[in-house]
Design an enzyme around this catalytic site. Sequence first.
Site, PDB file in Angstrom:
ATOM      1  CD  GLU A 192     -33.679 -37.551  46.439  1.00 14.09           C
ATOM      2  OE1 GLU A 192     -33.744 -36.304  46.511  1.00 14.09           O
ATOM      3  OE2 GLU A 192     -34.331 -38.310  47.181  1.00 14.09           O
ATOM      4  CD  GLU A 296     -32.003 -39.704  50.362  1.00 16.76           C
ATOM      5  OE1 GLU A 296     -33.019 -38.988  50.535  1.00 16.76           O
ATOM      6  OE2 GLU A 296     -30.954 -39.272  49.852  1.00 16.76           O
TER       7      GLU A 296
END
Length: 467
Positions: A192, A296
């Site tokens: 991320e 995710e």
Amino acid sequence: MTDDQRFLRVAGSGLADATGAPVRLRGVGLGGWMNMENFITGYPATETLMRRAVRGVLGEDRYHRFFDRLLTAFFGDDDAAYLASLGLNCVRLPLNYRHFEDDRAPFKILEAGFEQLDRVIDTCARHGVYSVLDLHAAPGAQNHHWHSDNPSHIPAFWEHAHFQDRVVNLWQVIADRYAGHPWIAGHNLLNEPADPTGEIIGPFYARLVDAVREADPRHTLFLDGNTYSTRFDMFGEPWENTIYTCHDYALAGFVYGGPYPGRTEGVWVDRGQLEEKFLERTAYQRRTGTPIWVGEFGPVYTGDPERDAQRYRILRDQLDIYDAHDAGWSLWTYKDVGLQGLVHTAADSPYTRRFGAFQDKKARLGADHWGSTDDGVRHLTEPVHAFMAEEYPDFDPYPFGRRKFTDDLLRHILFAQPLTVEYAELFRGLDDGELDALADSFSFSSCTRREPLADLLTERCRPGGAR
């Protein structure tokens, strides 16, 4: 099949082993293990701040006793066997760089972290489960939040070449160490990322890919997009043997989300909206014909049967969408204190008995970005939000705007960081046996299974489906 044949490689829009057989990676993320997170194991603020406070209470030797035992208890042979029994075939392993390098001695690699990592990779391999190595917390913090172990709201990783140099060096060490390991599916180079300018991430990835390929030309690379793995406009032509991973959290599945179908934060969320966001986040992959892997996703569970039934419906709809696009996935997360985990600590465990009231206080104060709302502190936060809106109407900070920026500073830093002292004090006076019991609360045999979630995952991975 020989070990050498188990190596995975991108084959068109999918993955295949060395025999040419297609392999679709479907599994879980092991959040809370070698990268701890506040909502996963129940502490406040960031991992480093929490560890510092607990070390101050326990002292150096007993601090290591507890955390070393926690790492060992958190994932073992029973966990790997359970995941394999559900039909899952991969575990994404989030890593905090601090297990492998000390800020006081940059570029000096620590062997102790690799001992734990070796153990879990080999444990998964014994049960036919691949590992994806994921650098979740980088020096300087590659994004704004707790999950990169960031005590501020500034991703300094993008501002200092020194931090970037250390990540390149660390990944070369990791890649070299595991270059011959057939049960590693690949290397997820940076979780991320959130480069505020969008100007540094592309050149940095190019440098990092070259460095890792030099040490390990064989393993697949997994690259997260910018802005928390939702944007891929920094990439041109895809690199060879590379998967561009998106993250796909549903708005209605957040702690404050719902109903589903229904409206969350002014947005109507239903299956159509879920598919629209998925298609938006995978546009690069579909355009370039590269594999789709959702690194995710997963809703937050509330304990309310009606709301949780809606959360399972969100998850089922997302899995339907992924199946329709032959997308692999890694559910977040495997084990925790009860918010999202496939398994979680039991209500009568020593850890829950010791820290349950503290976790209630955290929730009342809204101190966890991911695991709580501002319901208990709205009388404090709303006047500040109103002030910010009135005085700074054009302020729209990256990545998520003015309101979430203000919440980060108030709830998730100002309210959360003082709680580390209170959390650490709950360790005071415990003997060695009591410390061991706290850590062992996270062992598979001590945990509770979230059976509806397990049943859903088994249904999607049962023999005869896509591998």
